[in-house]
Design an enzyme around this catalytic site. Structure first.
Site, PDB file in Angstrom:
ATOM      1  N   LYS A 121       0.822  -1.201   0.000  1.00  0.00           N
ATOM      2  CA  LYS A 121       0.000   0.000   0.000  1.00  0.00           C
ATOM      3  C   LYS A 121       0.861   1.258   0.000  1.00  0.00           C
ATOM      4  O   LYS A 121       0.633   2.184  -0.789  1.00  0.00           O
ATOM      5  CB  LYS A 121      -0.926   0.024   1.223  1.00  0.00           C
ATOM      6  CG  LYS A 121      -1.910   1.182   1.214  1.00  0.00           C
ATOM      7  CD  LYS A 121      -2.692   1.280   2.509  1.00  0.00           C
ATOM      8  CE  LYS A 121      -1.845   1.885   3.607  1.00  0.00           C
ATOM      9  NZ  LYS A 121      -2.609   2.174   4.838  1.00  0.00           N
ATOM     10  N   ASP A 139      -6.578   1.444   1.022  1.00  0.00           N
ATOM     11  CA  ASP A 139      -6.623   1.535   2.475  1.00  0.00           C
ATOM     12  C   ASP A 139      -8.023   1.167   2.956  1.00  0.00           C
ATOM     13  O   ASP A 139      -8.861   0.710   2.171  1.00  0.00           O
ATOM     14  CB  ASP A 139      -6.216   2.939   2.944  1.00  0.00           C
ATOM     15  CG  ASP A 139      -7.228   4.008   2.535  1.00  0.00           C
ATOM     16  OD1 ASP A 139      -8.196   3.698   1.810  1.00  0.00           O
ATOM     17  OD2 ASP A 139      -7.038   5.166   2.945  1.00  0.00           O
TER      18      ASP A 139
END
Length: 211
Positions: A121, A139
């Site tokens: 991420k 997220d």
């Protein structure tokens, strides 16, 4: 409505109503961006922006951060979530950045993920924000919003969501689409109380029509 049509409607709405969508983290260069994104894990951008000015002043370069101890860094980041582990990761990241990459932040996901504390991420965010690459960081906001809108269906993890989103979002707008979905989840489609009454996407939203 097909999934393709849903994507087209939602992306068109965002383009018309949120033409400018950018990270709310404050930074001046790729190194600062990487540090800020690492600190933002499970923490608000607002909180990160409160601690980074003093942190960047004390450690303005990878070389300076690499020479620091985690205890020294901890004093600057102790108000963010998981400060001890983040302080350790930042120092280790900087050391590898200096030793392996001559202090230059890598511009690809694979190399970024060799840095301690940098997962997929974080690497995706840095590549999208700094180099405008078609990488979709997922997220909690994006994971939630994608499911509610109907852009994904029963995704089990962020990687499944990422793959589903990049399948339908044109590559040239993926970096912006990341911020569209993130900011929508942060300010409108919130976890506990989605504000459907003021959401311009309600007409396309699977969650709204199932209420």
């Amino acid at each position: 409505m097909t999934t393709k049509q849903r994507f087209e409607h939602i992306l068109s709405w965002f383009e018309a109503n949120m033409p400018v969508a950018e990270s709310e983290l404050v930074f001046l260069n790729p190194f600062q961006c990487l540090v800020a994104v690492m600190l933002s894990a499970q923490c608000t951008d607002k909180r990160v922006n409160m601690v980074t000015p003093a942190l960047f002043e004390a450690f303005p370069t990878p070389e300076a951060l690499a020479k620091a101890t985690s205890d020294e860094v901890f004093e600057y980041v102790k108000s963010v979530s998981y400060p001890r582990s983040k302080a350790e990761h930042l120092v280790a990241m900087a050391k590898r950045l200096v030793e392996v990459y001559d202090g230059i932040v890598p511009d690809n996901i694979d190399d970024l993920q060799t840095l301690q504390g940098v997962g997929r991420k974080t690497a995706n965010v840095v590549c999208a924000v700094i180099w405008n690459q078609p990488t979709m960081a997922v997220d909690t906001h994006i994971f939630r919003v994608s499911e509610r809108l109907g852009l994904t269906t029963n995704s089990k993890n962020p990687l499944q969501t990422e793959k589903a989103l990049v399948q339908y979002i044109p590559a040239d707008i993926i970096p912006k689409a990341h911020h569209w979905l993130l900011l929508h989840g942060r300010y409108v489609c919130q976890a506990r109380k989605p504000q459907c009454e003021r959401c311009g996407l309600a007409q396309y939203c699977r969650f709204f029509h199932k209420k």
